[in-house]
Design an enzyme around this catalytic site. Structure first.
Site, PDB file in Angstrom:
ATOM      1  N   ASP A  92      40.804  27.674  40.886  1.00 16.82           N
ATOM      2  CA  ASP A  92      39.561  28.395  40.644  1.00 16.82           C
ATOM      3  C   ASP A  92      39.692  29.366  39.468  1.00 16.82           C
ATOM      4  OD1 ASP A  92      36.824  29.220  41.806  1.00 16.82           O
ATOM      5  OD2 ASP A  92      37.908  31.132  41.654  1.00 16.82           O
ATOM      6  N   GLU A 120      45.448  37.254  37.089  1.00 14.85           N
ATOM      7  CA  GLU A 120      46.146  37.632  35.852  1.00 14.85           C
ATOM      8  C   GLU A 120      45.819  39.073  35.451  1.00 14.85           C
ATOM      9  OE1 GLU A 120      48.562  35.874  34.970  1.00 14.85           O
ATOM     10  OE2 GLU A 120      48.050  34.015  35.977  1.00 14.85           O
ATOM     11  N   HIS A 142      48.085  41.431  37.186  1.00 15.01           N
ATOM     12  CA  HIS A 142      49.388  41.672  36.541  1.00 15.01           C
ATOM     13  C   HIS A 142      49.282  42.810  35.527  1.00 15.01           C
ATOM     14  CE1 HIS A 142      51.517  38.474  38.448  1.00 15.01           C
ATOM     15  NE2 HIS A 142      50.813  37.500  37.885  1.00 15.01           N
ATOM     16  N   ASP A 184      53.754  38.991  41.252  1.00 14.72           N
ATOM     17  CA  ASP A 184      53.436  37.830  42.083  1.00 14.72           C
ATOM     18  C   ASP A 184      53.978  38.054  43.487  1.00 14.72           C
ATOM     19  OD1 ASP A 184      53.983  35.583  39.367  1.00 14.72           O
ATOM     20  OD2 ASP A 184      52.082  36.023  40.334  1.00 14.72           O
TER      21      ASP A 184
END
Length: 186
Positions: A115, A123, A126, A132
């Site tokens: 998706d 992202e 981050h 992660d």
């Protein structure tokens, strides 16, 4: 954003109260616990091609989810904190310092069925200092691709929200993110 909405409502009540008292008001003592203004980070999605809508939605999701930071599109002629680009590789983020870096919305993951809004929000996470969390469930935004292509949840969970609030709640400009000087590839 929760704090800004509350603050705007409080300001309106104060103005009405001031009008009702004939314009006389006493200064309230400054509270050491007053919420700090959100740190504004700008993003440039001009290079995100067909993913522009997903990038804007990913930024809006973070704005709905946390109070300490706000993501806004960069104004014309200004330098952005975050550059967002589309390419044919796998999605990744290259954070430089907390709130700064480059995000790539990679078509490889999109072509596999992931998706685009989840990719964008992940992202951007981050850049906001989150690592992660693999493997992980779909309820964890930072589980990334390990949640599978059926997962379309673009929202951070309470721990992820709390971590971003902590990163920016008293963050000094330019403080290093949780994940330093490495490409985060999902």
């Amino acid at each position: 954003m929760h704090v800004r909405t509350l603050t705007g409502g409080l300001a309106a009540v104060c103005l009405v109260s001031l009008a009702l008292t004939g314009g006389q008001a006493a200064a309230a003592p400054h509270s050491a616990n007053a919420p700090a203004a959100a740190r504004v980070l700008t993003y440039d999605a001009g290079g995100s091609a067909e993913f522009r809508g997903a990038v804007d939605r990913g930024a809006a999701i973070w704005n709905e989810s946390v109070d300490a930071v706000e993501l806004r599109p960069v104004a014309t002629g200004q330098r952005a904190n975050i550059r967002v680009l589309a390419d044919n590789g796998w999605p990744r983020a290259l954070p430089t310092t907390l709130g700064n870096g480059t995000v790539y919305i990679g078509r490889e993951a999109v072509n596999e069925g992931y998706d685009t809004v989840r990719i964008s929000a992940h992202e951007l996470g981050h850049i906001l200092g989150l690592p992660d969390r693999k493997p992980g469930p779909c309820s964890s935004l930072m589980s990334g691709s390990s949640a599978g292509t059926a997962c379309t949840n673009p929202y951070p969970n309470s721990a992820e929200k709390s971590a971003v609030e902590g990163n920016f709640g008293g963050a000094l400009a330019g403080r290093a993110p949780v994940v330093r000087d490495r490409v985060i590839v999902d």
